[in-house]
Design a protein around this motif. Structure first.
Motif, mmCIF file in Angstrom:
data_model
loop_
_atom_site.group_PDB
_atom_site.id
_atom_site.type_symbol
_atom_site.label_atom_id
_atom_site.label_comp_id
_atom_site.label_asym_id
_atom_site.label_seq_id
_atom_site.Cartn_x
_atom_site.Cartn_y
_atom_site.Cartn_z
ATOM 1 N N TYR A 49 0.826 -1.205 0.000
ATOM 2 C CA TYR A 49 0.000 0.000 0.000
ATOM 3 C C TYR A 49 0.864 1.262 0.000
ATOM 4 C CZ TYR A 49 -4.037 -2.954 0.598
ATOM 5 O OH TYR A 49 -5.014 -3.907 0.391
ATOM 6 N N LEU A 50 2.002 1.182 0.660
ATOM 7 C CA LEU A 50 2.941 2.307 0.599
ATOM 8 C C LEU A 50 3.431 2.510 -0.831
ATOM 9 C CD1 LEU A 50 5.081 1.658 3.816
ATOM 10 C CD2 LEU A 50 3.157 3.233 3.528
ATOM 11 N N SER A 51 3.618 1.418 -1.552
ATOM 12 C CA SER A 51 4.027 1.521 -2.956
ATOM 13 C C SER A 51 2.941 2.162 -3.799
ATOM 14 C CB SER A 51 4.367 0.130 -3.506
ATOM 15 O OG SER A 51 5.543 -0.378 -2.921
ATOM 16 N N LEU A 52 1.693 1.801 -3.548
ATOM 17 C CA LEU A 52 0.590 2.385 -4.313
ATOM 18 C C LEU A 52 0.526 3.899 -4.130
ATOM 19 C CD1 LEU A 52 -2.344 -0.145 -3.745
ATOM 20 C CD2 LEU A 52 -0.788 0.004 -5.701
ATOM 21 N N ALA A 53 0.928 4.371 -2.955
ATOM 22 C CA ALA A 53 0.890 5.809 -2.666
ATOM 23 C C ALA A 53 2.115 6.550 -3.184
ATOM 24 C CB ALA A 53 0.742 6.034 -1.164
ATOM 25 N N ASN A 54 3.018 5.848 -3.858
ATOM 26 C CA ASN A 54 4.190 6.487 -4.447
ATOM 27 C C ASN A 54 3.758 7.592 -5.420
ATOM 28 O OD1 ASN A 54 6.333 6.612 -6.770
ATOM 29 N ND2 ASN A 54 7.414 5.668 -5.057
ATOM 30 N N GLU A 85 7.428 2.010 -11.905
ATOM 31 C CA GLU A 85 6.892 1.866 -10.545
ATOM 32 C C GLU A 85 5.732 0.880 -10.509
ATOM 33 O OE1 GLU A 85 7.350 2.398 -6.642
ATOM 34 O OE2 GLU A 85 8.512 3.540 -8.117
ATOM 35 N N ALA A 86 4.901 0.894 -11.533
ATOM 36 C CA ALA A 86 3.771 -0.032 -11.578
ATOM 37 C C ALA A 86 4.248 -1.473 -11.642
ATOM 38 C CB ALA A 86 2.874 0.283 -12.776
ATOM 39 N N TYR A 87 5.193 -1.753 -12.535
ATOM 40 C CA TYR A 87 5.655 -3.131 -12.664
ATOM 41 C C TYR A 87 6.543 -3.549 -11.493
ATOM 42 C CZ TYR A 87 3.348 -4.041 -17.027
ATOM 43 O OH TYR A 87 2.373 -4.265 -17.961
ATOM 44 N N LYS A 88 7.188 -2.596 -10.864
ATOM 45 C CA LYS A 88 7.915 -2.912 -9.642
ATOM 46 C C LYS A 88 6.936 -3.354 -8.557
ATOM 47 C CE LYS A 88 9.699 0.514 -7.235
ATOM 48 N NZ LYS A 88 10.653 1.599 -6.877
ATOM 49 N N ALA A 110 -4.309 -6.844 -10.293
ATOM 50 C CA ALA A 110 -5.240 -6.609 -11.396
ATOM 51 C C ALA A 110 -5.414 -5.120 -11.660
ATOM 52 C CB ALA A 110 -6.592 -7.251 -11.076
ATOM 53 N N MET A 111 -5.515 -4.328 -10.604
ATOM 54 C CA MET A 111 -5.710 -2.887 -10.748
ATOM 55 C C MET A 111 -4.528 -2.237 -11.462
ATOM 56 S SD MET A 111 -6.339 -0.030 -7.757
ATOM 57 C CE MET A 111 -4.712 -0.288 -7.000
ATOM 58 N N LEU A 112 -3.329 -2.609 -11.083
ATOM 59 C CA LEU A 112 -2.150 -2.023 -11.708
ATOM 60 C C LEU A 112 -2.056 -2.405 -13.180
ATOM 61 C CD1 LEU A 112 0.350 -2.585 -8.785
ATOM 62 C CD2 LEU A 112 -0.248 -0.353 -9.762
ATOM 63 N N HIS A 113 -2.277 -3.659 -13.498
ATOM 64 C CA HIS A 113 -2.257 -4.059 -14.910
ATOM 65 C C HIS A 113 -3.339 -3.327 -15.693
ATOM 66 C CE1 HIS A 113 0.137 -7.776 -13.800
ATOM 67 N NE2 HIS A 113 0.717 -7.421 -14.929
ATOM 68 N N PHE A 114 -4.509 -3.162 -15.101
ATOM 69 C CA PHE A 114 -5.595 -2.491 -15.808
ATOM 70 C C PHE A 114 -5.249 -1.039 -16.106
ATOM 71 C CE2 PHE A 114 -9.863 -0.306 -15.616
ATOM 72 C CZ PHE A 114 -10.258 -0.690 -16.894
ATOM 73 N N ASP A 115 -4.658 -0.364 -15.142
ATOM 74 C CA ASP A 115 -4.327 1.033 -15.396
ATOM 75 C C ASP A 115 -3.161 1.185 -16.360
ATOM 76 O OD1 ASP A 115 -6.415 2.171 -14.049
ATOM 77 O OD2 ASP A 115 -5.353 2.345 -12.153
ATOM 78 N N MET A 116 -2.265 0.219 -16.388
ATOM 79 C CA MET A 116 -1.240 0.254 -17.431
ATOM 80 C C MET A 116 -1.873 0.012 -18.805
ATOM 81 S SD MET A 116 1.466 1.112 -15.843
ATOM 82 C CE MET A 116 0.264 2.035 -14.839
ATOM 83 N N LEU A 117 -2.870 -0.850 -18.862
ATOM 84 C CA LEU A 117 -3.584 -1.080 -20.117
ATOM 85 C C LEU A 117 -4.336 0.172 -20.547
ATOM 86 C CD1 LEU A 117 -4.583 -3.049 -22.338
ATOM 87 C CD2 LEU A 117 -6.508 -3.586 -20.816
ATOM 88 N N ARG A 118 -5.005 0.810 -19.598
ATOM 89 C CA ARG A 118 -5.769 2.020 -19.946
ATOM 90 C C ARG A 118 -4.855 3.142 -20.421
ATOM 91 N NH1 ARG A 118 -10.268 3.810 -15.683
ATOM 92 N NH2 ARG A 118 -8.569 3.740 -14.147
ATOM 93 N N LEU A 119 -3.653 3.202 -19.873
ATOM 94 C CA LEU A 119 -2.753 4.301 -20.213
ATOM 95 C C LEU A 119 -1.951 4.013 -21.478
ATOM 96 C CD1 LEU A 119 -1.901 7.072 -19.161
ATOM 97 C CD2 LEU A 119 -0.133 5.956 -17.804
ATOM 98 N N TYR A 120 -1.337 2.835 -21.554
ATOM 99 C CA TYR A 120 -0.413 2.523 -22.651
ATOM 100 C C TYR A 120 -1.046 1.648 -23.731
ATOM 101 C CZ TYR A 120 2.949 4.105 -19.151
ATOM 102 O OH TYR A 120 3.620 4.840 -18.207
ATOM 103 N N GLY A 121 -2.201 1.094 -23.446
ATOM 104 C CA GLY A 121 -2.841 0.212 -24.413
ATOM 105 C C GLY A 121 -3.609 0.972 -25.473
ATOM 106 N N PRO A 122 -4.125 0.261 -26.467
ATOM 107 C CA PRO A 122 -4.853 0.892 -27.570
ATOM 108 C C PRO A 122 -6.213 1.415 -27.113
ATOM 109 C CG PRO A 122 -5.097 -1.476 -27.678
ATOM 110 C CD PRO A 122 -4.113 -1.214 -26.567
#
Length: 482
Positions: free
Chosen positions: A53-58, A109-112, A148-160
């Protein structure tokens, strides 16, 4: 991304003093000893779990860039003319140095953090029996939801633009703590993996105390260990995972599925008093305004540096070339010239210092009473979004209007007429409801809006397409994939 993986593994060992890096670096057997020491007791497991959770708040994740900063700039929430330090980002000039660095840091940071999550899940299995099954299920369910949340937001940002190109290669999906880079997957395959993680998380979280005692009240369950039952509203709990599932289903075009899940959450809330709408007097209280409508938030991220970020981005003493603030006519248009909206009055004010004549953003400003539970919190999943999803996906327009009117009533607004256009009104509510929370840009991208209001001009729109909506993958990832 190989350079990241080795650095990430070492960082995880040092920062959290918890999880072994031996599996990643394949050196120094002492790391394995350290891992055993950490996971040989319940407190160690909790320490690593809390570290996620500390990482999520980065700053590079939900503590700043994915809530109030980068993605809000992309959504044209602020006025950033050519003289502003963030103009290149507001212009979608992704190849320029500042945007390029920002989005590279977000990715890393997301993939870390995903690696942290995967290592935690693996270590929990390797050290099964240290905690009871119910405790293990709760911890693992939260972490799967985070992954799941992190992968989804990477998809929303970098995906088509998913509505247009769901089969296009998008991002890698990591479900194991490995040192080898995973290949890019088509966006639709990423969605499948995200939904699988969410379904598993829901199964594991079926005894979540948030369903019986709400966000803050602890229970005597889990052997009386309060770590598992108190402050559930600051965790990726069962209801937060449900909300994320509704969000993912809608993004993927499954309106029927999204409607079902959103209505499940709404009906749960209607059946008890655990998540009431925030009343006017609490939202607009002069000394302690609850600007984030905390009673409605299923999951809000604790960020102990939140007020520093408020000052760094929105403080009225900042120069015009630095402050994140909208053009007044744009802000007036968003709230339709209605200061009775609970979201307008406490969060947007003309400051008494700094010489600013336009309204500035106070949503994350501190309050007088330092014991308020909603202090230092950034909303992640909340009731209003479920009403907006239910409205957008309602098979009958009249039902959509009903959902919208419920939200509007609880924001101090009058009912819409029966002839109102649901899509138009949903868009209006996204503009009002999620300022500083990072959802508007993703909404525009999901519906593939061909134009959006230009935040750096008093009038007019920007033309949008893949060049604007799809953030390029970082060079390190591109070099590996090629």
């Amino acid at each position: 991304m190989n350079q990241y993986l080795n650095k990430i593994a070492l960082t995880f060992l040092i920062v959290f003093s918890a999880v072994s890096c031996s599996d990643f670096l394949d050196v120094v057997p002492q790391d394995k000893i350290l891992e055993s020491q950490i996971y040989e007791n319940e407190a160690g497991m909790q320490n690593v779990h809390n570290g996620l959770y500390l990482s999520l708040a980065n700053n590079n994740l939900y503590g700043r860039q994915l809530t109030m900063d980068a993605v809000e700039i992309l959504g044209q929430q602020y006025n950033m003319p050519s003289s502003h330090t963030k103009n290149k980002m507001a212009s979608y000039a992704y190849a320029e140095s500042n945007p390029k660095a920002v989005f590279s840091n977000i990715w890393e940071e997301a993939y870390k953090t995903i690696l942290y999550a995967n290592k935690f899940l693996e270590s929990m299995d390797e050290h099964a029996g240290i905690v009871s099954q119910d405790k293990a299920d709760l911890l693992k369910g939260e972490v799967l939801g985070i992954r799941a949340m992190l992968h989804f937001d990477m998809l929303r940002l970098y995906g088509p633009i998913y509505k247009v190109s769901p089969a296009v290669l998008a991002i890698p999906y990591y479900d194991k703590p490995v040192t080898v880079n995973e290949p890019l997957l088509p966006a639709q395959e990423v969605i499948v993996k995200i939904l699988a993680d969410l379904d598993t998380a829901l199964t594991l979280l079926h005894k979540d105390p948030v369903l019986t005692t709400g966000k803050y009240t602890p229970t005597s369950d889990f052997d009386g260990n309060l770590y598992y039952s108190k402050n559930r509203g600051n965790r990726m709990n069962y209801l937060a995972v449900k909300c994320l599932k509704a969000r993912v289903l809608l993004y993927s075009g499954d309106k029927t599925g999204a409607s079902t899940v959103a209505n499940e959450v709404i009906n749960f809330v209607k059946s008890n008093t655990l998540f009431p709408w925030t009343p006017f007097l609490e939202a607009t209280n002069a000394a302690n305004p609850d600007r984030t409508f905390s009673s409605e938030n299923f999951f809000a991220l604790s960020d102990y540096t939140l007020y520093t970020k408020q000052r760094d981005l929105f403080d009225s003493n900042l120069k015009d070339t630095q402050i994140y603030a909208p053009i007044l006519t744009r802000l007036t248009a968003v709230f339709e010239s209605n200061d009775n909206d609970y979201r307008s009055l406490p969060s947007w004010k003309v400051p008494v210092v700094g010489g600013k004549t336009q309204k500035t953003f106070f949503k994350y400003e501190d309050v007088d009473e330092k014991t308020k539970l909603f202090r230092l919190q950034i909303p992640m999943f909340k009731l209003s979004e479920m009403y907006l999803i239910a409205a957008e996906t309602a098979p009958v327009a009249a039902d959509g209007i009903t959902f919208l009117n419920t939200l509007r009533f609880n924001r101090g607004l009058t009912n819409l007429g029966t002839t109102a256009n649901v899509t138009t009104e949903v868009t209006k509510e996204y503009k009002k409801e999620f300022i500083g929370e990072g959802q508007l840009f993703f909404y525009y991208k999901r519906i593939n809006s061909v134009t959006i209001p230009n935040g750096s001009a008093a009038s007019g729109n920007l033309t949008m397409g893949a060049a604007q909506y799809v953030v390029p993958l970082p060079d390190a990832e591109i070099n590996f994939q090629n």
